[in-house]
Write a protein that holds these residues in place. Structure first.
Motif, mmCIF file in Angstrom:
data_model
loop_
_atom_site.group_PDB
_atom_site.id
_atom_site.type_symbol
_atom_site.label_atom_id
_atom_site.label_comp_id
_atom_site.label_asym_id
_atom_site.label_seq_id
_atom_site.Cartn_x
_atom_site.Cartn_y
_atom_site.Cartn_z
ATOM 1 N N ASN A 123 2.554 -2.777 2.705
ATOM 2 C CA ASN A 123 1.414 -2.850 2.165
ATOM 3 C C ASN A 123 1.040 -4.557 1.687
ATOM 4 O OD1 ASN A 123 0.039 -2.741 -1.230
ATOM 5 N ND2 ASN A 123 -1.284 -2.615 0.499
ATOM 6 N N ASN A 125 -2.362 -6.925 0.520
ATOM 7 C CA ASN A 125 -4.003 -6.911 0.086
ATOM 8 C C ASN A 125 -4.590 -8.170 0.032
ATOM 9 O OD1 ASN A 125 -3.469 -4.482 -0.752
ATOM 10 N ND2 ASN A 125 -3.503 -4.961 -2.854
ATOM 11 N N ARG A 138 -12.193 -7.090 -1.016
ATOM 12 C CA ARG A 138 -10.688 -6.760 -1.078
ATOM 13 C C ARG A 138 -10.234 -5.937 0.115
ATOM 14 N NH1 ARG A 138 -7.367 -4.238 -5.846
ATOM 15 N NH2 ARG A 138 -6.701 -6.062 -6.444
HETATM 16 C C1 LIG Z 1 -3.154 -3.592 -3.208
HETATM 17 O O1 LIG Z 1 -4.120 -2.943 -4.064
HETATM 18 C C2 LIG Z 1 -3.566 -1.775 -4.302
HETATM 19 C C3 LIG Z 1 -4.896 -1.003 -4.985
HETATM 20 O O2 LIG Z 1 -5.775 -1.835 -5.841
HETATM 21 C C4 LIG Z 1 -2.589 -1.758 -5.361
HETATM 22 O O3 LIG Z 1 -2.215 -0.314 -5.735
HETATM 23 C C5 LIG Z 1 -1.301 -2.355 -4.694
HETATM 24 O O4 LIG Z 1 -0.149 -2.317 -5.528
HETATM 25 C C6 LIG Z 1 -1.847 -3.743 -4.230
HETATM 26 N N1 LIG Z 1 -0.558 -3.991 -3.333
HETATM 27 C C7 LIG Z 1 -0.112 -5.316 -3.472
HETATM 28 C C8 LIG Z 1 0.995 -5.735 -2.672
HETATM 29 O O5 LIG Z 1 -0.185 -6.072 -4.526
#
Ligand SMILES: *[C@@H]1O[C@H](CO)[C@@H](O)[C@H](O)[C@H]1NC(C)=O
Ligand SMILES: *[C@@H]1O[C@H](CO)[C@@H](O)[C@H](O)[C@H]1NC(C)=O
Ligand SMILES: *[C@@H]1O[C@H](CO)[C@@H](O)[C@H](O)[C@H]1NC(C)=O
Ligand SMILES: *[C@@H]1O[C@H](CO)[C@@H](O)[C@H](O)[C@H]1NC(C)=O
Ligand SMILES: *[C@@H]1O[C@H](CO)[C@@H](O)[C@H](O)[C@H]1NC(C)=O
Length: 327
Positions: A123, A125, A138
């Protein structure tokens, strides 16, 4: 001739340097990869995402325009609409209509190992603030490393290794309303929806799949499959975008923690081709605070068929040589 090529050079590079003038130092891109399969690159300026499968034969990751199997996802515009589906807000304002993504700066998180509804994934973001509106956009990208079912509202789709999601979240969008003091709203403007337009560049023209095709009855089991059960009655819209790639677009959206159907009696998500751009329009209902949307993507691998085709010229040449020898 020399002059002409100079001109072409200037024409090609001048606009791009202008385009990123607001992004400044943030004009970077970052590459993210799942351990098994797809590799994506996100651009800090504009928020574009591109995804490819590495070419295992040549051990090469090719994000260039020449790679016809590359999928490019662009954010084209955000447009607030009234209940009749007409745009609201003053024409030159930026609070109720936003199209300047090419100048928009995005911040990345590092890549982490995560779990999405129990499926193992990588993942990352990236987030941007639309300063004029105080809203934030986002994008949460999940690249799956395992398989399982993902449920969103009344829709369930089976995701497998190599597929990905890019969830979209819009927060704090200020809608034009009845007693508004926002000078970018016209008198009587009342915002009801936000239309988000995505532009997808892919190998082929998008073709919507029937529900039977989505349930795996075409024998292509490795594509995202929809399951209809008593609890999950609906299938998201699924489009074949060429090169064995598919995009899965839910017709449901989360509005302030409540999952609802997109407005428009099933018209949305809507595919529209304009000026040679493949546009997908998503219509989100008005939210007090948060809109959350959950699309999926499968990036096709340059398959055996394509490889055989590429080798065909050599093959026919070999046959020709053989015939020459024989006769
Ligand atoms: C990305 O966003 C999600 C939802 O807010 C969160 O749970 C996740 O930890 C975030 N990922 C990173 C790599 O920061
Ligand atoms: C902008 O949003 C933040 C929350 O993200 C809020 O605290 C602040 O009051 C908002 N500002 C305006 C002018 O609406
Ligand atoms: C997804 O759900 C369907 C129906 O409940 C089931 O047949 C299928 O095995 C599930 N897929 C995975 C990967 O768990
Ligand atoms: C899901 O289906 C149930 C039963 O038909 C319905 O009551 C509910 O409103 C649906 N939920 C969504 C988010 O569409
Ligand atoms: C708008 O203002 C009027 C009168 O000032 C008031 O009666 C009405 O409830 C307000 N409407 C909203 C949506 O705030």
């Amino acid at each position: 001739m020399f002059f002409l090529s100079q001109l072409v050079f200037i024409a090609a590079f001048f606009p791009s340097s202008l385009r990123c003038r607001f992004c400044g130092q943030n004009d970077v891109s970052r590459q993210f990869e799942a351990t098994n399969g797809v590799v994506c690159k996100a651009l800090g300026c504009s928020g574009k995402i591109m995804c490819v499968h590495p070419n295992y034969k040549r051990g090469k990751i090719d994000f260039s325009d020449d790679n016809k199997d590359r999928i490019l996802i662009e954010f084209d515009s955000l447009q607030e609409q009234n209940k009749y589906g007409n745009p609201v807000g003053k024409e030159r304002g930026k609070r109720h209509s936003f199209r300047e993504f090419s100048e928009q700066r995005f911040e990345f998180t590092p890549q982490t190992t995560a779990s999405y509804q129990g499926i193992r994934a990588k993942n990352f973001n990236f987030t941007s603030t639309l300063h004029a509106n105080n809203a934030s956009l986002r994008i949460m990208v999940y690249m799956f490393e395992g398989h399982g079912n993902i449920t969103f509202g009344n829709e369930t789709t089976e995701m497998r290794e190599g597929m990905l999601k890019f969830n979209i979240e819009i927060k704090n969008w200020q809608f034009c309303g009845k007693n508004d003091t926002d000078e970018e709203c016209n008198a009587g403007d009342e915002g009801e929806f936000i239309d988000l337009t995505l532009v997808i560049k892919s190998k082929g023209k998008p073709k919507q799949k029937s529900e039977n095709e989505q349930r795996g009855k075409d024998g292509k089991r490795r594509h995202p499959r929809c399951f209809r059960t008593i609890r999950h009655k609906k299938c998201p819209k699924q489009f074949d975008i060429g090169g064995d790639s598919e995009i899965v677009l839910s017709s449901q959206v989360m509005v302030d923690d409540e999952i609802r159907d997109m407005p428009g009696n099933g018209d949305y998500p809507k595919f529209k081709e304009t000026a040679n751009k493949q546009k997908f329009i998503l219509r989100f209902p008005k939210a007090a605070n948060r809109i959350f949307y959950d699309p999926g993507l499968e990036v096709g691998e340059a398959d055996a068929g394509a490889l055989a085709l590429k080798n065909l010229p050599h093959l026919s040449l070999a046959l020709l040589v053989l015939r020459f020898i024989l006769f």
